[in-house]
Design a protein around this motif. Structure first.
Motif, PDB file in Angstrom:
ATOM      1  N   ALA A 290      -2.342   2.387  11.426  1.00 17.46           N
ATOM      2  CA  ALA A 290      -3.427   1.408  11.256  1.00 17.46           C
ATOM      3  C   ALA A 290      -4.479   1.960  10.298  1.00 17.46           C
ATOM      4  CB  ALA A 290      -4.048   1.080  12.601  1.00 17.46           C
ATOM      5  N   ILE A 291      -4.850   1.119   9.307  1.00 12.08           N
ATOM      6  CA  ILE A 291      -5.791   1.528   8.265  1.00 12.08           C
ATOM      7  C   ILE A 291      -7.182   0.978   8.600  1.00 12.08           C
ATOM      8  CG2 ILE A 291      -6.253   1.344   5.760  1.00 12.08           C
ATOM      9  CD1 ILE A 291      -3.577   2.644   6.244  1.00 12.08           C
ATOM     10  N   ALA A 292      -8.222   1.790   8.380  1.00  8.08           N
ATOM     11  CA  ALA A 292      -9.591   1.368   8.727  1.00  8.08           C
ATOM     12  C   ALA A 292     -10.056   0.194   7.871  1.00  8.08           C
ATOM     13  CB  ALA A 292     -10.544   2.548   8.583  1.00  8.08           C
ATOM     14  N   SER A 293      -9.828   0.240   6.538  1.00  5.47           N
ATOM     15  CA  SER A 293     -10.269  -0.859   5.668  1.00  5.47           C
ATOM     16  C   SER A 293      -9.498  -0.798   4.359  1.00  5.47           C
ATOM     17  CB  SER A 293     -11.774  -0.761   5.389  1.00  5.47           C
ATOM     18  OG  SER A 293     -12.035   0.399   4.626  1.00  5.47           O
ATOM     19  N   LEU A 294      -9.564  -1.904   3.620  1.00  7.60           N
ATOM     20  CA  LEU A 294      -8.853  -1.993   2.337  1.00  7.60           C
ATOM     21  C   LEU A 294      -9.858  -2.168   1.201  1.00  7.60           C
ATOM     22  CD1 LEU A 294      -5.942  -4.421   3.325  1.00  7.60           C
ATOM     23  CD2 LEU A 294      -5.737  -1.987   2.799  1.00  7.60           C
ATOM     24  N   PRO A 295      -9.537  -1.667   0.002  1.00  8.03           N
ATOM     25  CA  PRO A 295     -10.452  -1.826  -1.137  1.00  8.03           C
ATOM     26  C   PRO A 295     -10.285  -3.212  -1.774  1.00  8.03           C
ATOM     27  CG  PRO A 295      -8.522  -0.611  -1.823  1.00  8.03           C
ATOM     28  CD  PRO A 295      -8.337  -0.886  -0.359  1.00  8.03           C
ATOM     29  N   ASP A 296     -11.277  -3.609  -2.554  1.00  7.47           N
ATOM     30  CA  ASP A 296     -11.214  -4.851  -3.323  1.00  7.47           C
ATOM     31  C   ASP A 296     -10.415  -4.572  -4.602  1.00  7.47           C
ATOM     32  OD1 ASP A 296     -11.615  -7.225  -4.539  1.00  7.47           O
ATOM     33  OD2 ASP A 296     -13.798  -7.064  -4.687  1.00  7.47           O
ATOM     34  N   LEU A 297      -9.359  -5.346  -4.811  1.00  9.12           N
ATOM     35  CA  LEU A 297      -8.495  -5.123  -5.981  1.00  9.12           C
ATOM     36  C   LEU A 297      -8.874  -5.996  -7.170  1.00  9.12           C
ATOM     37  CD1 LEU A 297      -4.751  -4.840  -4.934  1.00  9.12           C
ATOM     38  CD2 LEU A 297      -6.177  -3.125  -6.047  1.00  9.12           C
ATOM     39  N   GLU A 298      -9.882  -6.846  -6.978  1.00  8.13           N
ATOM     40  CA  GLU A 298     -10.309  -7.790  -8.021  1.00  8.13           C
ATOM     41  C   GLU A 298     -10.592  -7.046  -9.338  1.00  8.13           C
ATOM     42  OE1 GLU A 298     -10.665 -11.178  -7.449  1.00  8.13           O
ATOM     43  OE2 GLU A 298     -11.115 -11.379  -9.593  1.00  8.13           O
ATOM     44  N   GLY A 299      -9.896  -7.444 -10.395  1.00 12.45           N
ATOM     45  CA  GLY A 299     -10.161  -6.880 -11.726  1.00 12.45           C
ATOM     46  C   GLY A 299      -9.581  -5.501 -11.977  1.00 12.45           C
ATOM     47  N   VAL A 300      -8.876  -4.933 -10.988  1.00 12.44           N
ATOM     48  CA  VAL A 300      -8.341  -3.577 -11.176  1.00 12.44           C
ATOM     49  C   VAL A 300      -7.111  -3.609 -12.098  1.00 12.44           C
ATOM     50  CG1 VAL A 300      -7.230  -1.620  -9.992  1.00 12.44           C
ATOM     51  CG2 VAL A 300      -9.234  -2.721  -8.982  1.00 12.44           C
ATOM     52  N   ASP A 301      -7.109  -2.772 -13.142  1.00 13.26           N
ATOM     53  CA  ASP A 301      -5.981  -2.697 -14.082  1.00 13.26           C
ATOM     54  C   ASP A 301      -5.047  -1.545 -13.747  1.00 13.26           C
ATOM     55  OD1 ASP A 301      -7.179  -4.638 -15.980  1.00 13.26           O
ATOM     56  OD2 ASP A 301      -8.669  -3.049 -16.213  1.00 13.26           O
ATOM     57  N   LEU A 302      -5.607  -0.503 -13.146  1.00 13.08           N
ATOM     58  CA  LEU A 302      -4.797   0.694 -12.855  1.00 13.08           C
ATOM     59  C   LEU A 302      -5.162   1.230 -11.473  1.00 13.08           C
ATOM     60  CD1 LEU A 302      -2.935   3.101 -13.649  1.00 13.08           C
ATOM     61  CD2 LEU A 302      -4.945   4.165 -14.693  1.00 13.08           C
ATOM     62  N   LEU A 303      -4.115   1.401 -10.648  1.00 15.03           N
ATOM     63  CA  LEU A 303      -4.309   1.950  -9.309  1.00 15.03           C
ATOM     64  C   LEU A 303      -3.738   3.362  -9.270  1.00 15.03           C
ATOM     65  CD1 LEU A 303      -4.864   1.603  -6.206  1.00 15.03           C
ATOM     66  CD2 LEU A 303      -2.528   0.723  -6.033  1.00 15.03           C
ATOM     67  N   LEU A 304      -4.591   4.348  -8.972  1.00 18.55           N
ATOM     68  CA  LEU A 304      -4.131   5.729  -8.805  1.00 18.55           C
ATOM     69  C   LEU A 304      -4.180   6.051  -7.313  1.00 18.55           C
ATOM     70  CD1 LEU A 304      -6.057   7.364 -11.804  1.00 18.55           C
ATOM     71  CD2 LEU A 304      -3.632   6.698 -11.714  1.00 18.55           C
ATOM     72  N   VAL A 305      -3.035   6.425  -6.754  1.00 18.73           N
ATOM     73  CA  VAL A 305      -2.938   6.663  -5.308  1.00 18.73           C
ATOM     74  C   VAL A 305      -2.735   8.149  -5.058  1.00 18.73           C
ATOM     75  CG1 VAL A 305      -1.809   5.930  -3.175  1.00 18.73           C
ATOM     76  CG2 VAL A 305      -1.655   4.485  -5.201  1.00 18.73           C
ATOM     77  N   GLY A 306      -3.659   8.760  -4.310  1.00 19.74           N
ATOM     78  CA  GLY A 306      -3.603  10.198  -4.081  1.00 19.74           C
ATOM     79  C   GLY A 306      -3.389  10.544  -2.615  1.00 19.74           C
ATOM     80  N   PHE A 307      -2.697  11.659  -2.375  1.00 15.21           N
ATOM     81  CA  PHE A 307      -2.407  12.072  -0.990  1.00 15.21           C
ATOM     82  C   PHE A 307      -1.951  13.531  -0.965  1.00 15.21           C
ATOM     83  CE2 PHE A 307       0.967   9.564  -2.980  1.00 15.21           C
ATOM     84  CZ  PHE A 307       2.008  10.478  -3.043  1.00 15.21           C
ATOM     85  N   PRO A 308      -2.002  14.161   0.216  1.00 16.90           N
ATOM     86  CA  PRO A 308      -1.368  15.477   0.367  1.00 16.90           C
ATOM     87  C   PRO A 308       0.128  15.258   0.586  1.00 16.90           C
ATOM     88  CG  PRO A 308      -2.412  14.826   2.432  1.00 16.90           C
ATOM     89  CD  PRO A 308      -2.692  13.731   1.443  1.00 16.90           C
ATOM     90  N   ILE A 309       0.970  16.163   0.128  1.00 12.53           N
ATOM     91  CA  ILE A 309       2.402  16.087   0.471  1.00 12.53           C
ATOM     92  C   ILE A 309       2.557  16.500   1.930  1.00 12.53           C
ATOM     93  CG2 ILE A 309       4.697  17.065   0.028  1.00 12.53           C
ATOM     94  CD1 ILE A 309       3.782  15.297  -2.279  1.00 12.53           C
ATOM     95  N   TRP A 310       3.208  15.660   2.697  1.00 11.08           N
ATOM     96  CA  TRP A 310       3.543  15.973   4.098  1.00 11.08           C
ATOM     97  C   TRP A 310       5.060  15.926   4.212  1.00 11.08           C
ATOM     98  CZ3 TRP A 310      -0.053  12.967   8.069  1.00 11.08           C
ATOM     99  CH2 TRP A 310      -1.347  13.501   7.996  1.00 11.08           C
ATOM    100  N   TRP A 311       5.636  16.984   4.686  1.00 13.94           N
ATOM    101  CA  TRP A 311       7.097  17.019   4.865  1.00 13.94           C
ATOM    102  C   TRP A 311       7.801  16.562   3.590  1.00 13.94           C
ATOM    103  CZ3 TRP A 311       9.106  19.786   8.630  1.00 13.94           C
ATOM    104  CH2 TRP A 311       8.315  20.042   9.749  1.00 13.94           C
ATOM    105  N   TYR A 312       7.366  17.108   2.481  1.00 17.17           N
ATOM    106  CA  TYR A 312       7.977  16.924   1.156  1.00 17.17           C
ATOM    107  C   TYR A 312       7.790  15.536   0.553  1.00 17.17           C
ATOM    108  CZ  TYR A 312      10.148  21.041   3.099  1.00 17.17           C
ATOM    109  OH  TYR A 312      10.345  22.250   3.717  1.00 17.17           O
ATOM    110  N   ARG A 313       6.980  14.686   1.221  1.00 17.53           N
ATOM    111  CA  ARG A 313       6.805  13.351   0.624  1.00 17.53           C
ATOM    112  C   ARG A 313       5.432  12.775   0.946  1.00 17.53           C
ATOM    113  NH1 ARG A 313       7.716   9.873   4.718  1.00 17.53           N
ATOM    114  NH2 ARG A 313       9.021  10.558   6.431  1.00 17.53           N
TER     115      ARG A 313
END
Ligand SMILES: Cc1cc2nc3c(=O)[nH]c(=O)nc-3n(C[C@H](O)[C@H](O)[C@H](O)COP(=O)(O)O)c2cc1C
Length: 157
Positions: free
Chosen positions: A64-87
């Motif tokens: 379950a996610i706390a909240s979502l961002p507004d995608l209005e007008g976004v041209d590029l989405l960069l998604v960052g995370f730590p690697i957990w169990w190789y993925r």
């Protein structure tokens, strides 16, 4: 070019990388947070019954996610995370599913203890194939701003 940098970070390393990317791109930062925060015990990968271990047994385990961002007008989405169990952590797949960001340009970046990003990238490209995925980058503390800029150029190409 409007850039959204959405990142999950359990212990701050990916948050620091996301902030570097924000200052290089002028992009907007969004912190991906679970409704129920991870405790230190949840993150114990040596415990076969810890929350993270159980979540990572199934890449589609819903988180379950706390909240979502507004995608209005976004041209590029960069998604960052730590690697957990190789993925990518299960929370990333839940986030991407809820975000439903069809058609836009995207790339992932990650921090890790050494593992690469390729399995995470393949998983995201397969699950969220309606996005226009560009090459991802594993970012270590040794990465220079110049190297980050070069990667951002390939993402924007
Ligand atoms: C549950 C868990 C699993 C992990 N699995 C890996 C792994 O498979 N390979 C790796 O190199 N690092 C692994 N790590 C280390 C993290 O990827 C690394 O410490 C990362 O930079 C943490 O980022 P954060 O501070 O943004 O959460 C794991 C860490 C945790 C908590």
């Amino acid at each position: 070019m409007s850039v959204l940098i959405a990142y999950f970070s359990a212990t701050g390393t990916t948050a620091a990388a996301a902030k570097r990317i924000a200052s290089l791109t002028g992009g907007r930062l969004f912190k991906i947070e679970p409704k129920v925060p991870y405790t230190a015990a949840d993150l114990d990968w040596t415990d076969t019954n810890s929350r993270s271990t159980l979540e990572m047994k199934n890449p589609d385990h819903p988180v379950a996610i706390a909240s979502l961002p507004d995608l209005e007008g976004v041209d590029l989405l960069l998604v960052g995370f730590p690697i957990w169990w190789y993925r990518e952590p299960a929370i990333i797949n839940s986030f991407m599913k809820e975000l439903n960001a069809n058609g836009i340009k995207a790339a992932c970046f990650a921090t890790s203890g050494g593992s690469g990003i390729s399995r995470a990238q393949e998983g995201l490209e397969k699950r969220f194939s309606s996005l226009n995925w560009k090459p991802g980058l594993r970012i270590s503390s040794a990465e220079t701003d110049e190297q980050l800029r070069q990667w951002l150029d390939t993402v924007n190409a």
